[in-house]
Design a protein around this motif. Structure first.
Motif, PDB file in Angstrom:
ATOM      1  N   ASP A 107      -8.361   4.432  -4.648  1.00 21.56           N
ATOM      2  CA  ASP A 107      -7.209   4.204  -3.764  1.00 21.56           C
ATOM      3  C   ASP A 107      -6.627   2.812  -3.960  1.00 21.56           C
ATOM      4  O   ASP A 107      -5.442   2.581  -3.765  1.00 21.56           O
ATOM      5  CB  ASP A 107      -7.621   4.295  -2.282  1.00 21.56           C
ATOM      6  CG  ASP A 107      -8.108   5.677  -1.878  1.00 21.56           C
ATOM      7  OD1 ASP A 107      -7.582   6.661  -2.421  1.00 21.56           O
ATOM      8  OD2 ASP A 107      -9.010   5.748  -1.022  1.00 21.56           O
ATOM      9  N   ARG A 108      -7.525   1.853  -4.264  1.00 22.60           N
ATOM     10  CA  ARG A 108      -7.076   0.455  -4.330  1.00 22.60           C
ATOM     11  C   ARG A 108      -6.482   0.071  -5.681  1.00 22.60           C
ATOM     12  O   ARG A 108      -5.823  -0.963  -5.797  1.00 22.60           O
ATOM     13  CB  ARG A 108      -8.251  -0.479  -4.022  1.00 22.60           C
ATOM     14  CG  ARG A 108      -8.737  -0.388  -2.577  1.00 22.60           C
ATOM     15  CD  ARG A 108      -9.889  -1.343  -2.356  1.00 22.60           C
ATOM     16  NE  ARG A 108     -10.330  -1.355  -0.969  1.00 22.60           N
ATOM     17  CZ  ARG A 108     -11.562  -0.997  -0.567  1.00 22.60           C
ATOM     18  NH1 ARG A 108     -12.453  -0.589  -1.443  1.00 22.60           N
ATOM     19  NH2 ARG A 108     -11.868  -1.041   0.713  1.00 22.60           N
TER      20      ARG A 108
ATOM     21  N   HIS B  14       0.860  -1.196   0.000  1.00 23.26           N
ATOM     22  CA  HIS B  14       0.000   0.000   0.000  1.00 23.26           C
ATOM     23  C   HIS B  14       0.887   1.233   0.000  1.00 23.26           C
ATOM     24  O   HIS B  14       1.890   1.299   0.729  1.00 23.26           O
ATOM     25  CB  HIS B  14      -0.843   0.069   1.284  1.00 23.26           C
ATOM     26  CG  HIS B  14      -2.145  -0.676   1.213  1.00 23.26           C
ATOM     27  ND1 HIS B  14      -3.133  -0.371   0.317  1.00 23.26           N
ATOM     28  CD2 HIS B  14      -2.625  -1.708   1.954  1.00 23.26           C
ATOM     29  CE1 HIS B  14      -4.167  -1.181   0.507  1.00 23.26           C
ATOM     30  NE2 HIS B  14      -3.884  -2.008   1.477  1.00 23.26           N
TER      31      HIS B  14
ATOM     32  N   LEU C  94     -10.838   2.798   2.214  1.00 27.14           N
ATOM     33  CA  LEU C  94     -10.281   3.136   0.897  1.00 27.14           C
ATOM     34  C   LEU C  94     -11.399   3.149  -0.134  1.00 27.14           C
ATOM     35  O   LEU C  94     -12.413   2.478   0.025  1.00 27.14           O
ATOM     36  CB  LEU C  94      -9.236   2.093   0.489  1.00 27.14           C
ATOM     37  CG  LEU C  94      -8.025   1.931   1.403  1.00 27.14           C
ATOM     38  CD1 LEU C  94      -7.077   0.853   0.849  1.00 27.14           C
ATOM     39  CD2 LEU C  94      -7.275   3.256   1.570  1.00 27.14           C
TER      40      LEU C  94
ATOM     41  N   ASN D 208      -2.481   5.435   1.610  1.00 28.30           N
ATOM     42  CA  ASN D 208      -3.538   4.456   1.938  1.00 28.30           C
ATOM     43  C   ASN D 208      -3.445   4.027   3.395  1.00 28.30           C
ATOM     44  O   ASN D 208      -4.458   3.931   4.096  1.00 28.30           O
ATOM     45  CB  ASN D 208      -3.425   3.207   1.046  1.00 28.30           C
ATOM     46  CG  ASN D 208      -3.951   3.437  -0.361  1.00 28.30           C
ATOM     47  OD1 ASN D 208      -4.378   4.542  -0.686  1.00 28.30           O
ATOM     48  ND2 ASN D 208      -3.916   2.411  -1.185  1.00 28.30           N
TER      49      ASN D 208
END
Ligand SMILES: Nc1ncnc2c1ncn2[C@@H]1O[C@H](COP(=O)(O)OP(=O)(O)O)[C@@H](O)[C@H]1O
Ligand SMILES: O=C(O)[C@H](O)[C@@H](O)[C@H](O)[C@H](O)COP(=O)(O)O
Length: 227
Positions: free
Chosen positions: A60-61, A42, A56, A46
């Motif tokens: 973001d992922r 990450h 998240l 994050n």
């Protein structure tokens, strides 16, 4: 190429505190294969966001999932020597165990789509899950982790437990490359034991990647709905 010789990537998925790291460590140690800890990939933003109690978003992922896929492919391509009990008559098949929450089906599709070519590796998911109450209990007992109990609800709400039902074989949403373990009533050792057996059987029986479904995993599809 003999599918038994292909690199195998096992993704241990599921919400926070379901036991992913515990299981992955045990498999990596027992079978002498590499482990990739998804949390280590990450970006700091994050981690900061989750530490502050904010779930998240898909966005973001996105890059994180790509990083998880690429590091796993890299690691699974390294020569390792899993013991013969894992390879049967097909020694030399490299493998890696990766922890990655991969909560939604589209995240798993993204991971599937990131293998350079489907014929060059075998990807399987072991999705761990548990009730909200049990996850809260485990998170409270665990020290020094950025995920605090306030994050459990969003993890449960976000998680799409894979449909692996054989009866639904022809349904669009079936994910044949997934195995699900409900861990509520299982001790840590029992989950590890089941996981070891699943990985062993998959290594011994892999035939092809025909069950992999990378469809709809492009950037566009991914970006369509936020959480
Ligand atoms: N089946 C289980 N039963 C009870 N406690 C468990 C079980 N699996 C893991 N734990 C405990 O729950 C906590 C979270 O496990 P961990 O492996 O860190 O989960 P994750 O990597 O999914 O966040 C740890 O303290 C671990 O010892
Ligand atoms: O997609 C997510 O929301 C995150 O990936 C999240 O799931 C987190 O990274 C881990 O699950 C927390 O770390 P543990 O799994 O180690 O608790």
């Amino acid at each position: 190429m003999d599918p038994h010789q292909l690199p195998h990537i096992f993704i241990i998925a599921g919400p926070s505190a379901t036991g992913k790291s515990t299981v992955a460590r045990a498999i990596a140690e027992s079978f002498g294969i590499s482990m990739v800890e998804g949390d280590d990939l990450h970006p700091q933003e994050n981690i900061d966001k989750m530490s502050e109690g904010h779930p998240l978003t898909d966005e973001d992922r996105w890059d994180w999932l790509k990083a998880v896929a690429s590091v796993s492919v890299e690691r699974a391509s390294l020569p390792t020597s899993p013991p013969s009990e894992l390879c049967g008559e097909h020694p030399g098949s490299p493998a890696c165990i990766t922890t990655c929450s991969a909560l939604k089906r589209k995240y798993r599709n993204l991971l599937r789509s990131q293998l350079p070519e489907l014929e060059t590796a075998v990807l399987r998911f072991l999705f761990l899950t548990a009730s909200e109450e049990e996850l809260l209990r485990r998170i409270e007992e665990r020290d020094n982790h950025f995920m605090k109990k306030g994050m459990v609800r969003s993890q449960i709400v976000t998680a799409e437990v894979p449909n692996t039902s054989e009866q639904d074989e022809n349904c669009e949403d079936v994910e044949k490359d997934c195995t699900v373990i409900w861990t509520d009533n299982l001790s840590q050792d029992e989950v590890v034991e089941q996981a070891l057996e699943i990985v062993k059987q998959l290594m011994l029986s892999s035939t092809s990647n025909e069950c992999l479904d990378g469809e709809g995993a492009g950037d566009e599809a991914f970006a369509e709905d936020e959480n």
